[in-house]
Motif scaffolding. Structure first.
Motif, PDB file in Angstrom:
ATOM      1  N   SER A  91      51.435  44.257  49.499  1.00 19.81           N
ATOM      2  CA  SER A  91      52.244  43.992  48.263  1.00 19.81           C
ATOM      3  C   SER A  91      51.222  43.727  47.205  1.00 19.81           C
ATOM      4  CB  SER A  91      53.098  42.834  48.151  1.00 19.81           C
ATOM      5  OG  SER A  91      52.341  41.626  48.757  1.00 19.81           O
ATOM      6  N   SER A  92      49.858  43.492  47.717  1.00 18.74           N
ATOM      7  CA  SER A  92      48.945  43.453  46.688  1.00 18.74           C
ATOM      8  C   SER A  92      48.546  44.846  45.875  1.00 18.74           C
ATOM      9  CB  SER A  92      47.666  42.890  47.395  1.00 18.74           C
ATOM     10  OG  SER A  92      47.118  43.896  48.117  1.00 18.74           O
ATOM     11  N   GLY A  93      49.022  45.938  46.368  1.00 23.73           N
ATOM     12  CA  GLY A  93      48.765  47.006  45.930  1.00 23.73           C
ATOM     13  C   GLY A  93      47.292  47.780  46.409  1.00 23.73           C
ATOM     14  N   ARG A  94      46.559  46.932  47.354  1.00 22.92           N
ATOM     15  CA  ARG A  94      45.435  47.523  47.710  1.00 22.92           C
ATOM     16  C   ARG A  94      45.388  47.397  49.197  1.00 22.92           C
ATOM     17  NH1 ARG A  94      43.693  42.920  45.962  1.00 22.92           N
ATOM     18  NH2 ARG A  94      41.695  42.751  46.342  1.00 22.92           N
ATOM     19  N   THR A  95      44.366  48.299  49.639  1.00 26.30           N
ATOM     20  CA  THR A  95      44.476  48.143  51.265  1.00 26.30           C
ATOM     21  C   THR A  95      42.994  46.951  51.718  1.00 26.30           C
ATOM     22  OG1 THR A  95      42.480  50.023  51.127  1.00 26.30           O
ATOM     23  CG2 THR A  95      44.805  50.544  51.196  1.00 26.30           C
ATOM     24  N   ASN A  96      43.035  46.975  52.769  1.00 24.20           N
ATOM     25  CA  ASN A  96      41.720  45.879  53.268  1.00 24.20           C
ATOM     26  C   ASN A  96      40.531  46.701  53.178  1.00 24.20           C
ATOM     27  OD1 ASN A  96      43.592  43.983  54.248  1.00 24.20           O
ATOM     28  ND2 ASN A  96      44.005  44.853  56.309  1.00 24.20           N
ATOM     29  N   ASP A  97      40.388  48.065  53.466  1.00 26.68           N
ATOM     30  CA  ASP A  97      39.197  48.732  53.098  1.00 26.68           C
ATOM     31  C   ASP A  97      38.644  48.586  51.675  1.00 26.68           C
ATOM     32  OD1 ASP A  97      38.975  49.498  55.689  1.00 26.68           O
ATOM     33  OD2 ASP A  97      39.941  51.613  55.476  1.00 26.68           O
ATOM     34  N   GLU A  98      39.758  48.713  50.752  1.00 28.21           N
ATOM     35  CA  GLU A  98      39.540  48.688  49.348  1.00 28.21           C
ATOM     36  C   GLU A  98      38.971  47.235  49.024  1.00 28.21           C
ATOM     37  OE1 GLU A  98      42.428  51.836  47.227  1.00 28.21           O
ATOM     38  OE2 GLU A  98      43.010  49.851  47.737  1.00 28.21           O
ATOM     39  N   ALA A  99      39.507  46.146  49.714  1.00 28.13           N
ATOM     40  CA  ALA A  99      38.957  44.963  49.435  1.00 28.13           C
ATOM     41  C   ALA A  99      37.612  44.476  50.010  1.00 28.13           C
ATOM     42  CB  ALA A  99      40.394  43.980  50.039  1.00 28.13           C
ATOM     43  N   ARG A 100      37.404  45.277  51.133  1.00 27.61           N
ATOM     44  CA  ARG A 100      36.001  45.151  51.733  1.00 27.61           C
ATOM     45  C   ARG A 100      35.131  45.792  50.650  1.00 27.61           C
ATOM     46  NH1 ARG A 100      37.220  47.080  56.196  1.00 27.61           N
ATOM     47  NH2 ARG A 100      36.370  49.209  55.932  1.00 27.61           N
TER      48      ARG A 100
END
Length: 219
Positions: free
Chosen positions: A191-200
């Motif tokens: 629901s954040s609109g981002r992936t874990n890879d993008e957050a990393r």
């Protein structure tokens, strides 16, 4: 390069060195539940190396011995301090301590003392144990006199944001980057609109920007 560093007479830990073109060299410490070869560590190591920084990783003694329970804080500090000194003497004179969770806390404790490190980065600083917000780990932080970056997730159960804002955010040598919707591992919900890879990548970009903007490579 791999080497053995003696941290107390007769006891060593393994360090691994990835050379880079940019200073400072990063000394990357692991969290309580992993070692230097765990994917949680190697993703940070490789991400910073890809950005041009030399990176040194190491095991704390309990992981070197294959144990699961972390050593006492004095043992962690002694080992970490010895590896810092080895890096300064054998790899580069300019080193910044980067640590995940427990490793970040130990790094900040070192730079609050007489460590030769030029700065520190704490990834997911463990401000308090889960469910125990009264047990804050902040006593040493006001003594820090070098630049420190705290990268925190706003859903981290070990770093309640209102307590972080109250006790850490306004300290004079601390910069803060908040990973929106990040948990203790910087994982984000769909629901954040981002992936874990993008957050990393957000985390790694924040660390690289901190290392560059503070001109740690300039003597």
């Amino acid at each position: 390069m791999t080497a053995e560093v003696e941290w107390t007479p007769g006891r060593t830990v393994t360090v691994r060195v990835i050379d880079g073109d940019r200073l400072p060299v990063v000394l990357l410490a692991h969290g309580a539940g992993v070692d230097q070869d765990h994917p949680a560590q190697t993703s940070v190591r490789d991400g910073l190396a890809t950005r041009g920084f030399g990176v040194v990783t190491f095991n704390y003694p309990y992981k070197e011995a294959g144990r699961g329970r972390p050593d006492r804080p004095d043992v962690l500090l002694a080992c970490h301090r010895s590896v810092v000194e080895w890096v300064v003497g054998n790899v580069a004179s300019r080193v910044v301590l980067v640590g995940r969770s427990m490793g970040g806390r130990i790094g900040t404790m070192l730079v609050a003392g007489d460590s030769p490190a030029a700065g520190a980065v704490a990834l997911a600083y463990p401000l308090h144990p889960i469910g125990k917000p009264d047990r804050l780990r902040v006593e040493h932080l006001p003594a820090i006199r070098v630049p420190v970056l705290m990268v925190v997730g706003d859903r981290d159960p070990m770093c309640t944001m209102d307590l972080y804002d109250r006790h850490v955010r306004d300290l004079p040598h601390v910069a803060t980057v908040v990973i929106r919707d990040g948990d203790h591992s910087f994982r984000v919900r769909r629901s954040s609109g981002r992936t874990n890879d993008e957050a990393r990548e957000e985390v790694l970009d924040a660390v690289a920007a901190f290392l560059t903007s503070n001109r740690f490579g300039v003597v």
